[in-house]
Design an enzyme around this catalytic site. Structure first.
Site, PDB file in Angstrom:
ATOM      1  N   ASP A 127       4.919  -6.159 -12.551  1.00 13.14           N
ATOM      2  CA  ASP A 127       6.286  -6.047 -13.066  1.00 13.14           C
ATOM      3  C   ASP A 127       6.623  -7.186 -14.029  1.00 13.14           C
ATOM      4  OD1 ASP A 127       6.980  -3.711 -11.860  1.00 13.14           O
ATOM      5  OD2 ASP A 127       8.346  -4.563 -10.378  1.00 13.14           O
ATOM      6  N   ASP A 154       0.674 -10.485  -1.442  1.00 17.84           N
ATOM      7  CA  ASP A 154       1.442 -11.059  -2.542  1.00 17.84           C
ATOM      8  C   ASP A 154       0.503 -11.813  -3.475  1.00 17.84           C
ATOM      9  OD1 ASP A 154       3.779  -9.997  -1.647  1.00 17.84           O
ATOM     10  OD2 ASP A 154       4.585 -11.855  -0.805  1.00 17.84           O
ATOM     11  N   ASP A 176      -0.023 -14.753  -4.439  1.00 16.91           N
ATOM     12  CA  ASP A 176      -0.663 -16.038  -4.123  1.00 16.91           C
ATOM     13  C   ASP A 176      -1.513 -15.972  -2.859  1.00 16.91           C
ATOM     14  OD1 ASP A 176       1.868 -15.659  -2.841  1.00 16.91           O
ATOM     15  OD2 ASP A 176       1.741 -17.702  -2.076  1.00 16.91           O
ATOM     16  N   ASP A 191      10.393  -5.553   3.758  1.00 13.40           N
ATOM     17  CA  ASP A 191       9.337  -5.579   4.768  1.00 13.40           C
ATOM     18  C   ASP A 191       9.907  -5.459   6.176  1.00 13.40           C
ATOM     19  OD1 ASP A 191      10.589  -8.030   4.607  1.00 13.40           O
ATOM     20  OD2 ASP A 191       8.795  -9.147   4.051  1.00 13.40           O
TER      21      ASP A 191
END
Length: 533
Positions: free
Chosen positions: A136, A195, A197, A289
Site C-alpha cells: 500500500d 508484518d 519487520d 486482528d
C-alpha cells in the site's frame, strides 16, 4: 527608596486588591472543600481502589494459572494433537496443505527486504506455498523497490505475487481483505501473516501447520515475538518487559484455559475456513486482528499459542512512533468492546464462563481498567490526597497492591529485574496516552480510527551515524515538546514540593521521581532520536 525594596514601587491600592482576591479565593476553596472537594476525592479513591483490586485479582489469577501450567507440563502437544507431516509417495506434494503467506506493508523502505527474504526462505514444498506482498506504499520509489525485490525472488522460482491497490481503504484490514479475494487464494487452506519487520525462521510452517491439520476445531496458531533491537535504548527495554509479560503470561493463560486470546496481528497462521466463517477482515476499528479473533471465538473456534516458536521483529525505538502505536493499541480495544459487548453477551455458541472471561478479564480488566487506574490513581488521585489530607489512601492500596503487581510482571523478563523502577515510571508516563486513547475509543472520539503505521528504523540510525562528519545534524527541538507530559510533570512537582514541606506520608519521594519521568518524556529525551539533516 532602597534598591532592594521592590514593594515600594507597587501602589498600595494594588497590593490591597491582590490580597483581597487571594483572601476571597481562599474563602471560596474553604467553603467548597468540605461539601464538594473532599467527598469527590473520597469517591475517586474508592473507585480507584476497586479497580486496583480488580487488576490485582486478575494478575494473581494469571500467576496461579501459569504456575499450574508449568507445574503440570501442559504443553501444546498435550492439549492438541501434533504429528509431523509425512511424505506420501502416491500423493506427492499434494499431501501438503496449500499455504498462503501475506505480507502487508506501507512505505517500508528500511525493512521490506528482511520480511520478503524471510518469507521466501520458508521451508515448504514450492508448489504448495504462495507468498503475497500487499504493498500500500504511497512513495513510488519504495513501490518500485518492493516490486523489484519480488521480481528478484520470482526469478529464483519462488511463487510470489506483488499486489497493489488504487486506495488505502481500511488500511491493513483492507489490504488483507483484498488479498483474500485473489483467485489463486481459493486453493489455499491456511494463511500466515507477517508484518513488514517480521522475520520467521525457515521451520515456521513445519511447526505450526500440523496443529491445524490434525485439529479441525483449531483456527489459529500464534507464535511469540522476539525483539531484535530490545537493547537499542532504555525505552525498547521497557517495551520488552511489558510485551514479554503479555506473551509469557497473558497469551499462555488464555491459550491454556479457554483456548482464546487476542490475535497479535502478525506471526500467526489462520485456517482460512475459520477466517471466512467469522466474517473475514473488518476495518471498523484499528485492531482488526483482535476483532477477527473475538468473532472467530464466538463461532466456537479454538486458538493455540506456541511460546516456544519465536519470530524476530523490531520494536518502535522513537518516542513518537511508540506513542502512535500505543494510541492504536489502547483506543482500538476500547472501541471494539463498545461495538461487541452486547454481541458477546447474547452469543449462544460459547459457554457462560467463556463470555465472562472475554468481557471481564480480556476487555474490562486488561484493556480498560489497567490503563485507566494506572494514570488516574497514581498520577492524579493519589497526589491529590497530599493537598487534601482529610482523604487518605490505605497503605495496601498505595503500596502493597502495586508492589505485588510489579513483581508479578517481572516474571516475563527476569534479565530486566533491575530496571523495574524505571519500568514503573515509564508505564505511568505512557498510561497518560493509553487512558486518553481508551476514552476516545469508548466515546468514539475524533481520533478513534486514526491509523499511523509504526515507524521502523532498521539500520537508519547506523547510516545516520556514518554521515555525521559530512553534514551538520540539526534537531528540531519544538517537534519533541509534549505539552501533556509537561503539564502532568508540573502538577506532580508542585504536589511533591507541598508534601516535602507540609505532608506526612513521604509521597514526595515517588512524586519527584515520577515528575522527572514526565519531564524527560515531555522534552522528548526518551527513545532513539533520529536527526534531521
Amino acid at each position: 527608596m532602597e534598591l532592594g525594596d521592590t514593594t515600594s514601587v507597587i501602589p498600595d491600592s494594588f497590593m490591597g486588591y491582590r490580597d483581597d482576591i487571594t483572601m476571597q479565593m481562599s474563602m471560596v476553596l474553604d467553603q467548597i472543600r468540605a461539601p464538594l472537594i473532599v467527598p469527590a476525592l473520597r469517591l475517586g479513591v474508592y473507585i480507584c481502589l476497586t479497580m486496583s483490586v480488580m487488576l490485582f485479582v486478575e494478575r494473581v489469577y494469571m500467576g496461579i494459572v501459569i504456575s499450574l501450567v508449568k507445574l503440570f507440563g501442559r504443553k501444546p502437544d498435550k492439549r492438541f494433537k501434533y504429528e509431523p507431516i509425512k511424505d506420501d509417495i502416491e500423493l506427492g506434494n499434494s499431501a501438503y496443505p496449500m499455504v498462503l503467506i501475506q505480507i502487508p506493508m506501507f512505505n517500508e523502505r528500511e525493512v521490506y527486504q528482511l520480511s520478503i527474504g524471510a518469507a521466501c526462505g520458508l521451508s515448504w514444498p514450492s508448489d504448495r506455498i504462495v507468498i503475497q506482498v500487499l504493498d500500500d506504499s504511497t512513495d513510488p520509489t519504495i513501490k518500485d523497490l518492493v516490486e523489484m525485490e519480488c521480481s528478484r525472488w520470482a526469478s529464483k522460482g519462488v511463487n510470489i505475487k506483488y499486489e497493489i491497490r488504487d486506495n488505502r481503504n481500511g488500511y491493513k484490514a483492507g489490504a488483507l481483505k483484498e488479498g483474500m479475494k485473489k483467485s489463486y487464494v481459493k486453493s489455499c487452506d491456511y494463511v500466515a501473516i507477517f508484518d513488514a519487520d517480521f522475520q520467521p525462521e525457515a521451520d515456521f510452517l513445519w511447526r505450526t501447520v500440523p496443529y491445524l491439520l490434525h485439529n479441525p476445531k483449531l483456527a489459529l496458531v500464534q507464535a511469540r515475538w522476539k525483539f531484535v533491537n530490545s537493547d537499542e535504548c532504555l525505552m525498547t527495554r521497557m517495551q520488552e518487559m511489558s510485551l514479554d509479560y503479555h506473551f509469557t503470561v497473558e497469551q499462555e493463560v488464555g491459550s491454556s484455559t479457554y483456548a482464546f486470546f487476542g490475535f497479535n496481528g502478525t506471526a500467526g497462521i489462520w485456517r482460512i475456513s475459520a477466517l471466512n466463517e467469522a466474517g473475514g477482515w473488518k476495518d471498523r476499528t484499528t485492531v482488526e486482528d483482535m476483532d477477527l479473533a473475538v468473532r472467530a471465538s464466538l463461532k466456537g473456534w479454538k486458538f493455540l499459542y506456541l511460546g516456544s516458536l519465536k519470530v524476530k521483529n523490531e520494536l518502535p525505538s522513537t518516542f513518537k512512533a511508540y506513542r502512535y502505536q500505543q494510541h492504536r493499541w489502547s483506543c482500538g480495544p476500547a472501541n471494539l468492546f463498545r461495538k461487541m459487548a452486547f454481541e458477546i453477551m447474547t452469543n449462544k455458541n460459547v459457554t457462560l464462563w467463556k463470555k465472562v472471561h472475554v468481557i471481564y478479564s480480556f476487555f474490562v480488566v486488561r484493556k480498560l481498567v489497567a490503563h485507566i487506574v494506572t494514570f488516574i490513581f497514581y498520577c492524579v488521585i493519589l497526589p491529590a490526597t497530599v493537598l487534601v489530607p482529610e482523604v487518605t489512601v490505605p497503605k495496601w492500596g498505595a503500596v502493597y497492591i502495586p508492589s505485588v503487581i510489579t513483581l508479578l510482571n517481572a516474571v516475563g523478563t527476569p534479565r530486566s529485574l533491575h530496571l523495574m523502577v524505571f519500568w514503573i515510571l515509564f508505564e505511568n508516563v505512557m498510561s497518560l496516552h493509553r487512558t486518553k486513547a481508551t476514552f476516545i475509543g469508548l466515546l468514539e472520539g475524533g481520533r478513534v480510527n486514526e491509523w499511523i503505521v509504526t515507524e521502523k528504523l532498521g539500520d537508519v540510525k547506523a547510516k545516520s551515524a556514518t554521515k555525521t562528519s559530512k553534514k551538520v545534524i540539526r534537531f528540531r527541538f519544538g517537534d519533541r515538546i509534549h505539552v501533556l507530559e509537561l503539564g502532568v510533570g508540573m502538577y506532580l512537582l508542585f504536589v511533591g514540593c507541598y508534601d516535602a514541606f507540609f505532608g506526612k506520608n513521604h509521597y514526595y519521594l515517588y512524586l519527584f521521581a515520577q515528575a522527572i519521568a514526565f519531564f524527560i518524556a515531555g522534552f522528548g529525551q526518551i527513545g532513539t532520536i533520529v536527526p534531521n539533516h
